[in-house]
Design a protein around this motif. Structure first.
Motif, PDB file in Angstrom:
ATOM      1  N   ARG A 591      64.384  20.001-108.820  1.00 20.98           N
ATOM      2  CA  ARG A 591      63.276  20.956-108.987  1.00 20.98           C
ATOM      3  C   ARG A 591      62.238  20.800-107.877  1.00 20.98           C
ATOM      4  O   ARG A 591      61.050  21.063-108.074  1.00 20.98           O
ATOM      5  CB  ARG A 591      62.629  20.827-110.362  1.00 20.98           C
ATOM      6  N   LEU A 592      62.718  20.388-106.707  1.00 18.35           N
ATOM      7  CA  LEU A 592      61.853  20.212-105.544  1.00 18.35           C
ATOM      8  C   LEU A 592      62.389  21.023-104.377  1.00 18.35           C
ATOM      9  O   LEU A 592      63.595  21.250-104.263  1.00 18.35           O
ATOM     10  CB  LEU A 592      61.795  18.735-105.122  1.00 18.35           C
ATOM     11  N   ALA A 593      61.496  21.446-103.507  1.00 21.76           N
ATOM     12  CA  ALA A 593      61.882  22.112-102.267  1.00 21.76           C
ATOM     13  C   ALA A 593      60.851  21.781-101.198  1.00 21.76           C
ATOM     14  O   ALA A 593      59.678  21.560-101.499  1.00 21.76           O
ATOM     15  CB  ALA A 593      61.985  23.628-102.472  1.00 21.76           C
ATOM     16  N   PHE A 594      61.309  21.733 -99.950  1.00 25.01           N
ATOM     17  CA  PHE A 594      60.402  21.519 -98.826  1.00 25.01           C
ATOM     18  C   PHE A 594      59.964  22.866 -98.266  1.00 25.01           C
ATOM     19  O   PHE A 594      60.801  23.751 -98.043  1.00 25.01           O
ATOM     20  CB  PHE A 594      61.084  20.743 -97.699  1.00 25.01           C
ATOM     21  N   VAL A 595      58.689  23.035 -98.042  1.00 26.36           N
ATOM     22  CA  VAL A 595      58.177  24.214 -97.357  1.00 26.36           C
ATOM     23  C   VAL A 595      57.134  23.750 -96.346  1.00 26.36           C
ATOM     24  O   VAL A 595      56.569  22.660 -96.477  1.00 26.36           O
ATOM     25  CB  VAL A 595      57.540  25.241 -98.335  1.00 26.36           C
ATOM     26  N   GLY A 596      56.894  24.567 -95.351  1.00 22.34           N
ATOM     27  CA  GLY A 596      55.858  24.233 -94.384  1.00 22.34           C
ATOM     28  C   GLY A 596      56.100  22.962 -93.612  1.00 22.34           C
ATOM     29  O   GLY A 596      55.164  22.376 -93.079  1.00 22.34           O
ATOM     30  N   GLY A 597      57.352  22.506 -93.557  1.00 21.37           N
ATOM     31  CA  GLY A 597      57.671  21.316 -92.785  1.00 21.37           C
ATOM     32  C   GLY A 597      57.382  20.019 -93.501  1.00 21.37           C
ATOM     33  O   GLY A 597      58.180  19.088 -93.460  1.00 21.37           O
ATOM     34  N   ASN A 598      56.228  19.923 -94.205  1.00 24.31           N
ATOM     35  CA  ASN A 598      55.867  18.657 -94.857  1.00 24.31           C
ATOM     36  C   ASN A 598      55.202  18.847 -96.212  1.00 24.31           C
ATOM     37  O   ASN A 598      54.464  17.986 -96.675  1.00 24.31           O
ATOM     38  CB  ASN A 598      54.966  17.824 -93.935  1.00 24.31           C
ATOM     39  N   GLN A 599      55.485  19.982 -96.844  1.00 29.15           N
ATOM     40  CA  GLN A 599      55.001  20.228 -98.204  1.00 29.15           C
ATOM     41  C   GLN A 599      56.170  20.108 -99.186  1.00 29.15           C
ATOM     42  O   GLN A 599      57.291  20.522 -98.879  1.00 29.15           O
ATOM     43  CB  GLN A 599      54.408  21.636 -98.324  1.00 29.15           C
TER      44      GLN A 599
END
Length: 750
Positions: A591-599
């Motif tokens: 239930r996790l995803a990376f966005v914005g490179g480091n979010q």
């Protein structure tokens, strides 16, 4: 498959022979970081306010200033002068770079290729004149034409492809469920043996639709005064016909003398042959079409220029052939930021054109002293738009509870850098995105001959006792198999998974596909964000989300037909249960995803509401948001919006990136400490459990820009962390406290 200590020593000694002296200086290099020395002093600034020497890659600058014979393949002494082959990245308005090409010719150099998709070109020039090129206002980066390296069914069961909602049955002759039918997967590698039965359909016809070769003979000849650039690929033109004839490799007697590409392709799309002692050899998208784009030679090496040319061919033909996925199981060393690295720009162009780009993370997870190394992901895996895949060891069982991240799998974060107002700024993007099985995977082996009389590919011949003999099967032409390990082998598992998702819902975009894969992955216990991303590939979960979403996201995302926050659930559909069960295993999704490179974000709203980030033309990392848009050929008799001519690229400001309802988990990770296992070193499973329990900051007004998780530079010299600085040595080898392991053959783990 366990190698003897003596064999390992021999292999490592052979690979290290050219870098022993350099290894002694590795600690000093780490202390110096990316600071440019006296050789990089800048006499003046260009219109961007940048000193032109800051536009010259570090390894290129080092080679320009050193004495003695060239130590790299992209430099050569000719006529008493040192010549170099470099890739020049420009922000000029002319996509054909006509004036820049003329400058190269006036300086006595050659233009070996023009790459409109990356607004760059490959040139040959005297090393002493590189600064002259870099000083031009329209030049933003000059990098060497570095070597690229190959990065090296049980598979159906351990990835979730055999889940009831994906494929309930499959044999060599038939299947029930999703199989990637109609989806084209381009494989940029050493070639694909089209006569291998792993690539046949149920009628015995090969699914390898095209074989092309991008190996640049002009660059290989080192001729001067040549302009070999193909500047027009206008549909129907004589220039296009000449170009296509030059790259056609369909009728070659041997398509893959090296053996890497055939095995990689079979993991993504191969059909079953052997069971029992050799393991189940069915790939994942066993009815998808394959497009073989040869960018590595018969020894497994190529150049960045060739890889860019391969991506350009794929982008041009993507809509014509329905190429929706490209697998890149190779890597180039790079000290450049993702914004300026030419191979990253090319990969990002493919994403902007709607193609999902899957890239191997690399096999540099530990050094020769057995220490874990962080920050050794290669290009183009450092780009935020691609899906970067690490390798997991499935321990030869269908159960997932005992799976671990392999020690050789490259860890993040990315360590590319750019100079802003004289200050070095590192990317520090979270990578890899997820992991997939990449240890002792059985797949197709390229060979020539007939019956049981075979001539093996280069790898199969050199390492026969390690990757062929242990299978214990009768090897026959068209059915030959071998066993390989590496992130090169993990990446095509994800590429095959993407094809299954696109068959289930053909209108998913590349960034949405990546988020779904991350969100449904299973965190491996004890492994952190930089080791495994969000966890282990879970095809059943990914397909479950794909099936409940509307089938117009991609088309509306690029033409503005859907607004941020608008529902993306199909009529009568709701989010599936956010857990999976197969092979007697039951587990929660990350239930996790990376966005914005480091979010790090979470929440069903990522998928039940349209997010601006699902537009494949938008790339966000840190405080940078850019929009890259394809420009298509047009005119009488040319199909509209089909053949890409070039790309425009603009910075976006005040862009709403995430909607309300998305949960930001970033702050829960805390400050990064290797010893304390916090921040980027916090186990993914811990963050996942917090997300599942409802922790995190639920956005009420969306998110524009934020710093996110930052890896403190102080960690380089504290807490025992070995952090790769991306230093490029001779022949493209990367030095990280002695780490110079080639990816031509990776010994599998127990």
């Amino acid at each position: 498959m366990r190698l003897s200590a003596q064999f390992i020593v021999l292999i490592e000694a052979r690979r290290l022979s050219r870098a022993v002296v350099a290894a002694i200086t590795s600690v000093a290099v780490l202390l110096s970081g990316f600071g440019l020395g006296a050789a990089h002093a800048a006499p003046h600034a260009d219109r961007h306010g940048q000193h032109h020497r800051h536009k010259v890659a570090r390894d290129l600058g080092d080679e320009m200033s050193r004495f003695g014979a060239p130590r790299v393949k992209w430099a050569r002494e000719m006529g008493g002068a040192r010549h170099v082959q470099v890739i020049v990245v420009t922000d000029g308005v002319d996509p054909q770079m006509s004036d820049l090409r003329q400058t190269v010719l006036r300086l006595g150099g050659s233009v070996h290729a023009v790459h409109p998709i990356a607004r760059s070109m490959t040139v040959q020039i005297k090393a002493s004149l590189v600064d002259t090129l870099a000083a031009r206002d329209d030049v933003v980066n000059v990098v060497p034409n570095r070597p690229t390296h190959r990065t090296f069914s049980m598979l159906e069961s351990i990835t979730g492809a055999s889940a009831s909602n994906v494929r309930s049955a499959s044999t060599k002759a038939s299947y029930t469920g999703l199989a990637g039918t109609g989806i084209g997967i381009a494989v940029l590698d050493s070639g694909v043996m089209k006569a291998h039965e792993a690539f046949f359909n149920s009628s015995g016809v090969t699914r390898v639709k095209r074989n092309v070769s991008m190996l640049n003979n002009s660059a290989a000849s080192w001729a001067t005064g040549v302009d070999a650039a193909v500047t027009s690929l206008q549909p129907g033109s004589a220039a296009l016909a000449t170009y296509e004839a030059a790259v056609a490799n369909d009728s070659a007697a041997t398509h893959d003398a090296y053996g890497h590409g055939t095995h990689v392709a079979s993991v993504a799309v191969g059909r079953a042959k052997y069971y029992g002692s050799a393991g189940e050899t069915t790939g994942l998208a066993l009815n998808a079409n394959i497009y073989d784009v040869k960018v590595l030679n018969n020894s497994g090496f190529g150049t960045v220029s060739d890889a860019i040319e391969g991506l350009q061919w794929v982008i041009y033909h993507a809509k014509e052939y329905n190429i929706r996925v490209v697998n890149i199981s190779l890597a180039a060393d790079s000290t450049d930021s993702w914004e300026l690295d030419p191979l990253c720009i090319a990969a990002r162009s493919a994403t902007a054109a709607g193609i999902t780009v899957v890239v191997a993370a690399g096999n540099f997870g530990k050094n020769l002293q057995g220490k874990e190394v962080y920050g050794a992901v290669g290009s183009p895996g450092i780009d935020p738009s691609v899906i970067t895949v690490g390798a997991a060891n499935f321990k030869d069982t269908v159960g997932r509870a005992d799976d671990v991240v392999t020690s050789f799998s490259s860890r993040g974060p990315t360590r590319g850098a750019k100079v802003v107002n004289g200050v070095t700024v590192r990317d520090n993007i979270l990578k890899p995105d997820l992991v997939a099985p990449g240890n002792k995977i059985v797949g197709a082996a390229a060979a020539t001959g007939s019956g049981t009389s075979l001539t093996w590919n280069f790898l199969g011949n050199l390492f026969k006792s390690q990757i062929v003999t242990p299978l214990g099967i009768t090897q026959t032409y068209g059915e030959s198999q071998m066993m390989m390990s590496g992130t090169s082998i993990a990446a095509p598992a994800v590429a095959g998974a993407v094809a299954l998702m696109l068959e289930a819902n053909p209108d998913l975009t590349p960034p949405l596909i990546k988020a779904i894969l991350q969100y449904t992955a299973q965190p491996i216990a004890g492994q952190n964000l930089l080791q495994q991303g969000t966890g282990l590939l879970n095809i059943g979960g990914a397909v479950a989300i794909a099936k409940v979403l509307v089938t117009y996201i991609a088309q509306d995302a690029v033409n503005g037909g859907i607004d941020p926050g608008e529902s993306t659930l199909a009529d009568g559909k709701s989010m599936p249960a956010q857990s999976s069960a197969f092979n007697s295993d039951s587990f929660n999704w990350s239930r996790l995803a990376f966005v914005g490179g480091n979010q790090v974000v979470s929440g069903s709203a990522l998928f039940t509401k349209y997010q601006a980030l699902w537009n494949p033309r938008i790339t966000w990392a840190g405080k940078v948001v850019r929009k890259r848009t394809p420009v298509y050929w047009s005119g009488t008799g040319i199909a509209a919006n089909t053949f890409v001519k070039n790309f425009t690229d603009v910075a976006l400001t005040n862009q709403s990136l995430l909607t309300s309802g998305v949960v930001n988990i970033t702050s829960l990770a805390g400050a990064s400490s290797l010893v304390g296992k916090t921040g980027v070193f916090r186990p993914t499973s811990t963050l996942s459990s917090w997300a599942i329990s409802g922790s995190g900051l639920t956005l009420t007004q969306g998110l524009v820009l934020s710093e996110g998780l930052v890896l403190s530079e102080g960690l380089v010299l504290s807490e025992g962390l070995v952090l790769s600085e991306g230093l490029v040595l001779s022949e493209g080898l990367v030095l990280s406290e002695g780490l110079v392991l080639s990816e031509g053959y990776v010994a599998g783990e127990p």
